[in-house]
Write a protein that holds these residues in place. Structure first.
Motif: not given
Length: 105
Positions: A6-17, A19-24
């Motif tokens: 019962n292992i699920e993996k959530k995507s971290t794409l939204v948080s990575a984007l 952080l990228l937007l914050l850096a820009v």
């Protein structure tokens, strides 16, 4: 590692984007301020004024609290036992130290 099933993996794409937007945005603000030095000087002056105002307010609060504490301190008085001995030789430890336990046993 054993597979428990019962292992699920959530995507971290939204948080990575995010952080990228914050850096820009941070880089864009730094570049904007580098080309507008007058605005940077004004912001620095505002920051200095705000810091000084905060320090003055904290000092004023401290002085007011100290002045308000004086009547309470004066009214409280000092109490002590007249029939008790305050000699330090009479003080006994509450708990044994680790080194004392090893010596005794």
């Amino acid at each position: 590692m054993a597979n428990s099933g019962n292992i699920e993996k959530k995507s971290t794409l939204v948080s990575a984007l995010s952080l990228l937007l914050l850096a820009v945005v941070i880089v864009a603000v730094v570049v904007f301020l580098a080309f507008n030095l007058d605005l940077l000087r004004n912001l620095a002056a505002i920051a200095v004024v705000v810091t000084v105002v905060i320090v003055v307010i904290v000092i004023m609060i401290y002085v007011v609290m100290a002045l308000l504490a004086l009547p309470y301190y004066a009214a409280k008085g000092e109490t002590y036992q007249t029939d008790a001995s305050y000699d330090l030789d009479d003080v006994k430890p509450i708990k044994e130290k680790d080194s004392e336990k090893k010596e005794d046993h």
